[in-house]
Design a protein around this motif. Sequence first.
Motif, PDB file in Angstrom:
ATOM      1  N   TRP A   1     -27.307 -27.030 -19.481  1.00 50.56           N
ATOM      2  CA  TRP A   1     -28.079 -26.992 -18.206  1.00 50.56           C
ATOM      3  C   TRP A   1     -27.711 -25.634 -17.430  1.00 50.56           C
ATOM      4  O   TRP A   1     -26.422 -25.322 -17.686  1.00 50.56           O
ATOM      5  CB  TRP A   1     -27.641 -28.080 -17.376  1.00 50.56           C
ATOM      6  CG  TRP A   1     -27.917 -29.457 -17.826  1.00 50.56           C
ATOM      7  CD1 TRP A   1     -27.310 -30.272 -18.867  1.00 50.56           C
ATOM      8  CD2 TRP A   1     -29.006 -30.358 -17.381  1.00 50.56           C
ATOM      9  NE1 TRP A   1     -27.987 -31.351 -19.011  1.00 50.56           N
ATOM     10  CE2 TRP A   1     -28.991 -31.381 -18.253  1.00 50.56           C
ATOM     11  CE3 TRP A   1     -30.107 -30.266 -16.273  1.00 50.56           C
ATOM     12  CZ2 TRP A   1     -29.809 -32.635 -17.825  1.00 50.56           C
ATOM     13  CZ3 TRP A   1     -30.951 -31.165 -16.106  1.00 50.56           C
ATOM     14  CH2 TRP A   1     -30.956 -32.474 -17.001  1.00 50.56           C
ATOM     15  N   THR A   2     -28.634 -25.214 -16.801  1.00 49.30           N
ATOM     16  CA  THR A   2     -28.015 -23.875 -15.691  1.00 49.30           C
ATOM     17  C   THR A   2     -28.172 -24.335 -14.421  1.00 49.30           C
ATOM     18  O   THR A   2     -28.892 -25.156 -13.934  1.00 49.30           O
ATOM     19  CB  THR A   2     -29.109 -22.802 -16.070  1.00 49.30           C
ATOM     20  OG1 THR A   2     -29.247 -22.665 -17.653  1.00 49.30           O
ATOM     21  CG2 THR A   2     -28.989 -21.489 -15.592  1.00 49.30           C
ATOM     22  N   GLU A   3     -26.947 -23.775 -13.758  1.00 48.71           N
ATOM     23  CA  GLU A   3     -27.073 -23.688 -12.099  1.00 48.71           C
ATOM     24  C   GLU A   3     -27.897 -23.036 -11.807  1.00 48.71           C
ATOM     25  O   GLU A   3     -28.288 -21.924 -11.936  1.00 48.71           O
ATOM     26  CB  GLU A   3     -25.503 -23.537 -11.971  1.00 48.71           C
ATOM     27  CG  GLU A   3     -24.418 -24.541 -12.505  1.00 48.71           C
ATOM     28  CD  GLU A   3     -24.554 -25.837 -11.629  1.00 48.71           C
ATOM     29  OE1 GLU A   3     -24.856 -26.027 -10.445  1.00 48.71           O
ATOM     30  OE2 GLU A   3     -24.211 -26.885 -12.357  1.00 48.71           O
ATOM     31  N   ILE A   4     -28.614 -23.390 -10.618  1.00 52.11           N
ATOM     32  CA  ILE A   4     -29.732 -22.703 -10.077  1.00 52.11           C
ATOM     33  C   ILE A   4     -29.283 -21.551  -9.222  1.00 52.11           C
ATOM     34  O   ILE A   4     -29.537 -20.620  -9.226  1.00 52.11           O
ATOM     35  CB  ILE A   4     -30.167 -23.596  -8.863  1.00 52.11           C
ATOM     36  CG1 ILE A   4     -31.313 -24.830  -9.560  1.00 52.11           C
ATOM     37  CG2 ILE A   4     -31.140 -22.792  -7.845  1.00 52.11           C
ATOM     38  CD1 ILE A   4     -32.009 -25.717  -8.478  1.00 52.11           C
ATOM     39  N   GLY A   5     -28.040 -21.593  -8.877  1.00 47.24           N
ATOM     40  CA  GLY A   5     -27.110 -20.453  -8.099  1.00 47.24           C
ATOM     41  C   GLY A   5     -26.845 -19.397  -9.428  1.00 47.24           C
ATOM     42  O   GLY A   5     -26.594 -18.255  -9.044  1.00 47.24           O
ATOM     43  N   SER A   6     -26.927 -19.831 -10.756  1.00 47.52           N
ATOM     44  CA  SER A   6     -26.769 -18.640 -11.618  1.00 47.52           C
ATOM     45  C   SER A   6     -28.150 -18.212 -12.085  1.00 47.52           C
ATOM     46  O   SER A   6     -27.872 -17.342 -13.032  1.00 47.52           O
ATOM     47  CB  SER A   6     -25.685 -19.048 -12.603  1.00 47.52           C
ATOM     48  OG  SER A   6     -26.228 -20.247 -13.270  1.00 47.52           O
ATOM     49  N   LEU A   7     -28.999 -18.488 -11.803  1.00 45.63           N
ATOM     50  CA  LEU A   7     -30.245 -17.941 -11.963  1.00 45.63           C
ATOM     51  C   LEU A   7     -30.581 -16.429 -11.735  1.00 45.63           C
ATOM     52  O   LEU A   7     -30.683 -16.209 -10.463  1.00 45.63           O
ATOM     53  CB  LEU A   7     -31.401 -18.695 -11.638  1.00 45.63           C
ATOM     54  CG  LEU A   7     -31.657 -20.208 -12.295  1.00 45.63           C
ATOM     55  CD1 LEU A   7     -32.778 -20.897 -11.648  1.00 45.63           C
ATOM     56  CD2 LEU A   7     -31.952 -20.140 -13.672  1.00 45.63           C
ATOM     57  N   ASP A   8     -30.387 -15.613 -12.454  1.00 40.94           N
ATOM     58  CA  ASP A   8     -30.705 -14.260 -12.005  1.00 40.94           C
ATOM     59  C   ASP A   8     -31.451 -13.175 -13.045  1.00 40.94           C
ATOM     60  O   ASP A   8     -32.015 -13.902 -14.134  1.00 40.94           O
ATOM     61  CB  ASP A   8     -29.296 -13.536 -11.657  1.00 40.94           C
ATOM     62  CG  ASP A   8     -28.368 -13.464 -12.972  1.00 40.94           C
ATOM     63  OD1 ASP A   8     -28.857 -13.713 -14.110  1.00 40.94           O
ATOM     64  OD2 ASP A   8     -27.242 -13.336 -12.604  1.00 40.94           O
ATOM     65  N   ILE A   9     -31.732 -12.062 -12.720  1.00 39.25           N
ATOM     66  CA  ILE A   9     -32.578 -11.303 -13.576  1.00 39.25           C
ATOM     67  C   ILE A   9     -32.085 -11.027 -15.059  1.00 39.25           C
ATOM     68  O   ILE A   9     -32.841 -10.737 -16.047  1.00 39.25           O
ATOM     69  CB  ILE A   9     -32.840  -9.828 -13.039  1.00 39.25           C
ATOM     70  CG1 ILE A   9     -31.504  -9.124 -12.716  1.00 39.25           C
ATOM     71  CG2 ILE A   9     -33.921 -10.255 -11.875  1.00 39.25           C
ATOM     72  CD1 ILE A   9     -31.946  -7.911 -12.264  1.00 39.25           C
ATOM     73  N   GLU A  10     -30.740 -11.157 -15.110  1.00 41.61           N
ATOM     74  CA  GLU A  10     -30.479 -11.288 -16.690  1.00 41.61           C
ATOM     75  C   GLU A  10     -30.611 -12.283 -17.353  1.00 41.61           C
ATOM     76  O   GLU A  10     -30.443 -12.109 -18.832  1.00 41.61           O
ATOM     77  CB  GLU A  10     -28.732 -11.194 -16.593  1.00 41.61           C
ATOM     78  CG  GLU A  10     -28.113  -9.855 -16.201  1.00 41.61           C
ATOM     79  CD  GLU A  10     -26.620  -9.855 -16.293  1.00 41.61           C
ATOM     80  OE1 GLU A  10     -25.947 -10.600 -17.107  1.00 41.61           O
ATOM     81  OE2 GLU A  10     -26.198  -9.225 -15.247  1.00 41.61           O
ATOM     82  N   LEU A  11     -31.168 -13.404 -16.853  1.00 45.08           N
ATOM     83  CA  LEU A  11     -31.581 -14.375 -17.716  1.00 45.08           C
ATOM     84  C   LEU A  11     -33.124 -14.384 -17.777  1.00 45.08           C
ATOM     85  O   LEU A  11     -34.041 -15.209 -18.508  1.00 45.08           O
ATOM     86  CB  LEU A  11     -31.396 -15.743 -17.183  1.00 45.08           C
ATOM     87  CG  LEU A  11     -29.954 -16.525 -16.944  1.00 45.08           C
ATOM     88  CD1 LEU A  11     -29.940 -17.536 -16.123  1.00 45.08           C
ATOM     89  CD2 LEU A  11     -29.599 -16.759 -18.532  1.00 45.08           C
ATOM     90  N   ALA A  12     -33.762 -13.451 -17.483  1.00 45.57           N
ATOM     91  CA  ALA A  12     -35.354 -13.057 -17.693  1.00 45.57           C
ATOM     92  C   ALA A  12     -35.760 -13.492 -19.026  1.00 45.57           C
ATOM     93  O   ALA A  12     -35.079 -12.720 -20.043  1.00 45.57           O
ATOM     94  CB  ALA A  12     -35.406 -11.594 -17.088  1.00 45.57           C
ATOM     95  N   GLY A  13     -36.665 -14.134 -19.221  1.00 46.63           N
ATOM     96  CA  GLY A  13     -37.208 -14.482 -20.660  1.00 46.63           C
ATOM     97  C   GLY A  13     -36.483 -15.573 -21.198  1.00 46.63           C
ATOM     98  O   GLY A  13     -37.056 -16.180 -22.278  1.00 46.63           O
ATOM     99  N   SER A  14     -35.495 -16.158 -20.605  1.00 54.56           N
ATOM    100  CA  SER A  14     -34.798 -17.219 -21.469  1.00 54.56           C
ATOM    101  C   SER A  14     -35.360 -18.613 -20.852  1.00 54.56           C
ATOM    102  O   SER A  14     -35.937 -18.559 -19.732  1.00 54.56           O
ATOM    103  CB  SER A  14     -33.288 -17.126 -20.804  1.00 54.56           C
ATOM    104  OG  SER A  14     -32.794 -15.803 -20.991  1.00 54.56           O
ATOM    105  N   THR A  15     -35.212 -19.417 -21.523  1.00 58.65           N
ATOM    106  CA  THR A  15     -35.682 -20.983 -21.201  1.00 58.65           C
ATOM    107  C   THR A  15     -34.512 -21.372 -20.483  1.00 58.65           C
ATOM    108  O   THR A  15     -33.235 -21.587 -21.199  1.00 58.65           O
ATOM    109  CB  THR A  15     -36.256 -21.641 -22.416  1.00 58.65           C
ATOM    110  OG1 THR A  15     -37.241 -20.955 -23.009  1.00 58.65           O
ATOM    111  CG2 THR A  15     -36.578 -23.084 -22.002  1.00 58.65           C
TER     112      THR A  15
END
Lengths: 544, 544
Positions: A82-96
């Motif tokens: 699981w990913t925390e919403i607070g850690s969603l950033d551009i570095e994750l672009a393209g990731s599921t």
Amino acid sequence: MASTKPESSQTSPSVDENSSEPLNLSKKQVKKEAQKAERLRKQQEVTAAAAVESAEADPFSGNYGDILTEEIQSKAISGRRWTEIGSLDIELAGSTVLIRGAAQTIRPVSKKMVFLVVRHYVSTVQCVLVINKECVSPQMVKFATGLSKESIIDIEGVVSIPKDPIKGTTQQVEVQVTKLFCVNRAVPNLPINIEDAARSEMEFEKAEQTGEQLVRVGQDTRLNYRVLDMRTPANQATFRIQCHVENIFRRFLLSEGFVGIHTPKLVPGSSEGGAAVFKLDYKGQPACLAQSPQLYKQMAICGGFGRVFEVGSVFRAEDSYTHRHLCEFVGLDVEMEIKEHYFEVCDIVDRLFVAMFDYLNENCKKELDAINRQYPFEPLKYLRKTLRLTFLEGVKMLKEAGVEVDPFGDLNTEAEKKLGQLVREKYDTDFYILYRYPLAVRPFYTMLCYDDPAYSNSFDVFVRGEEIISGAQRIHLPELLTKRAEACGIDVKTISTYIDSFRYGAPPHGGFGVGLERVVMLFCALNNIRKTSLFPRDPQRLVP
Amino acid sequence: MASTKPESSQTSPSVDENSSEPLNLSKKQVKKEAQKAERLRKQQEVTAAAAVESAEADPFSGNYGDILTEEIQSKAISGRRWTEIGSLDIELAGSTVLIRGAAQTIRPVSKKMVFLVVRHYVSTVQCVLVINKECVSPQMVKFATGLSKESIIDIEGVVSIPKDPIKGTTQQVEVQVTKLFCVNRAVPNLPINIEDAARSEMEFEKAEQTGEQLVRVGQDTRLNYRVLDMRTPANQATFRIQCHVENIFRRFLLSEGFVGIHTPKLVPGSSEGGAAVFKLDYKGQPACLAQSPQLYKQMAICGGFGRVFEVGSVFRAEDSYTHRHLCEFVGLDVEMEIKEHYFEVCDIVDRLFVAMFDYLNENCKKELDAINRQYPFEPLKYLRKTLRLTFLEGVKMLKEAGVEVDPFGDLNTEAEKKLGQLVREKYDTDFYILYRYPLAVRPFYTMLCYDDPAYSNSFDVFVRGEEIISGAQRIHLPELLTKRAEACGIDVKTISTYIDSFRYGAPPHGGFGVGLERVVMLFCALNNIRKTSLFPRDPQRLVP
């Protein structure tokens, strides 16, 4: 993960983002809504068989739906990340990613596309659901559109970077939804809308100019539906700051050699005297709830702990229905040996609170901003070395400003407020110590001044013109203590164990007490202590 | 610093270190002693004038005496530097130091010399007073000899290194006294002697062999005179460890994204149901003291805080008069969202407690040694990854050992103890988790197992065969919660706000609760929870 597909989602009330209709519901209405939701759920179950059938018509039926109850009964550990919403950033672009949160807003753009803002803690992210040939069917968009606000949902999707900055979410990426499951549905009509509860005064002023009608959520309604009210950014921030205040209090004192203790809240007789106690029967003995840990923290000093602090519940049965009184609050208490002078206690107050204010300003910017957006306030002004004035200096300043005050009495709330203004003008600080109070207005255990028994070795500390701390040197001489208790009309028999404590070798000592809720309220200039207590208790409120 | 010189010190009872006379006094006797001390003090005051006169005959009369009351009323800040007894070491040899502490022992060797052991916090130092031509007169030695034990004294002196190691003090230097002032006199005969209260079972066994008679201080006497009992090294250590336990609990959880909250202790109706509540009148409404923060911490989860903890008072009006029950204790409570399985909660328990035990073993050696000297115990055995057994596995182990247990009932204290032994033998650990308890023995808010509604998603955690933690996944579905409350005989009207909280979008969650006093008791293998509560409350004790 198994799921049912509710074909009947169109039966749930449509969610209209721009509705200005007041949605505050009575308890009866909440129940009715709950029954409605329950009927809906049952209906869904009944139609589940039909759903399976029609699922055949939807090749992507496995990508959405309500999670079966057994799936959330700890059936299995899937190992999914699981990913925390607070850690969603551009570095994750393209990731599921896989996220869980509350569906804060559900905004259908067309029958083909819906925007969801999903919130977890204080973070929000925009999720986009568009019909496509890989995974999203028209039925899936319909399912999303039919979700009720604040429902808990799981979303799987691919992180993307939008062309334009996203207004109104904390995270600056989008999630392109591939899977959507509802974990727990909220009732379709909530008693409070989070957006309404989060509005600032400025928004209301603006709306008035444009003629827009906004729902104003009153303080009582907020408290009646506190679990919804808590979800606003300002409230999330307020209680995180409260947690920080307590942490700094503890950390500072631990670093200064204090020991954290816990003293009983069930005490015999009538606590420190006075009428404002909650009485109860303790296995046949008359008892009451402690109005403060005062007598016990002093006994811990007599017990050889040298320096102690306590964070604990304090109970006052007072009938004060003001913006600053509660019947139950969290006391931050300190007691310490002193070598020569109660200024040693003031020194701790000074350094502790300057360190606290510094920490909050430096490390809680996000939280302070969140509060500021809804309840704008000026940052607290305080000096590197806290100002100390005698009570009589305060009286003199007030007199010069035309406010007459009894030099042997207490300051009332108005005089305190006024003095706060005068001190601010003269010394440029919102935080100061007023010491050497008249003996008559202090508790019986307060040490008298060596040179004038009409005054005492005591102090109050003020923030923005309101008292937040009371402290003093205590009487450690049993004879003097007995005399003072008698003079204050206290039956010394009821506090004999306390007085006896000073007969076994007691060091000179002093201390102070602070209300946690008041510190937060006054640091952030909030206008009501009910805003800084999760579930406040006042003479009229015992629920929830 | 001014001082009076009590010529009449010979009138105070002689202090005999080797007296084996039982000194436990009744409250009446304490009062009598207090009156005696008061008479003595007055006598001293009366003879003060005479003292001044005879002082002329003693050129060093300014080096000793009782401090005048006004001197300890914050008269002045002298600027003198104080040294902590705990920091007295060989590096200070030759320096003049000023210390304050309790006169733990006063041992006159002759009319020319007296040894004083002075204690502050947990540190003790030997001070030597010998007649000399520079500063110490025969009258000064007499004054020192006449001091009552546990009196608070100020000593100025020169640090020296003794030839032989000093037995019985923590500091390995001596102080050659040049000035000695009494800050506060203890009554001549204390209701408890600290030496008696600090004796270990081994000392009693030894004494029995040699025929020596030692005073044994019973648990009740200790609690009656808690401020004296607190001064023993074991008790000073116990409550410092308690403070550490709380700190580690907080620090670990904060580092894992938990927020510390405070929930009300005054609650409407009857808390979570059950009879064991303290009832009271809240401004005309029936109220009671919270038996746990259970419902409120869950509501904080519904309020969007994600992960919360609370350290606060918990009240149980139970009539249990056992070694492990209190009517008031400090609850360490945790509640958190879970993604899939309540093992996520067990993981927190596991890591938190292993970190806690590690910390205590590594950083509290001095404190653990102090407890061990009086109450010897084996260090706790625990695994790096905490053992988890199902309830039925436990039942099976007990059955194989000849103990029949109802697989749908609870374990009684004996069975728990036995299972603790079996687990220790088989797995070499004193710390383990037992999960999947029968539903019938868990509270109504406990989530049912997905595959068998006779069992629940719950767990208990054991230390040395005694339960210290209870935890579970909670029911976050309002309909199921209502059904379970009704099935458990709870009037759902009284908890409607709580149940309604789950109608506004509630995430799956779980948590646990721990008793702070139990953690300390069981980690140190103490035999009575009254030893780990500063001022314990049980069905028979409300005082002090």
